[in-house]
Design a protein around this motif. Structure first.
Motif: not given
Length: 105
Positions: A84-105
């Motif tokens: 995490c950019p704030i805490t530094g702890r390893n976390v599962h991040m979230v994002g907006l859906p895009a084709s292929g189930g990956r996050a849209a950048a």
């Protein structure tokens, strides 16, 4: 003038896409979109803590709303753990859906 019409049309379209969501879910989605739009993401992914910080919602509230948004396919969750950019702890991040189930950048 045409720019205002375009902007209004886009806002109306966005409202239709979130009409069935609660106020806090809308805040979470808006927070994710803002973090991505302003470049405050990691390859299209953001942490729940980042969302809480930008929306002013409690982290526990953000966690509950992101989980429901993931179940509704409005957000996608990363499979890998990322610091995490704030805490530094390893976390599962979230994002907006895009084709292929990956996050849209």
């Amino acid at each position: 003038m045409s720019q205002n019409v375009r902007e209004s049309s886009l806002m109306a379209y966005d409202t239709l896409k979130t009409a069935d969501l609660g106020r806090q879910e809308k805040q979470v989605l808006a927070g994710v979109a803002l973090l991505i739009r302003t470049g405050q993401h990691t390859d299209g992914w953001v942490s729940r803590r980042q969302i809480a910080q930008i929306t002013g919602l409690e982290t526990s509230t953000v966690a509950a709303r992101t989980n429901s948004l993931v179940l509704a396919h409005r957000l996608v969750e990363s499979e890998d753990l990322t610091p995490c950019p704030i805490t530094g702890r390893n976390v599962h991040m979230v994002g907006l859906p895009a084709s292929g189930g990956r996050a849209a950048a």
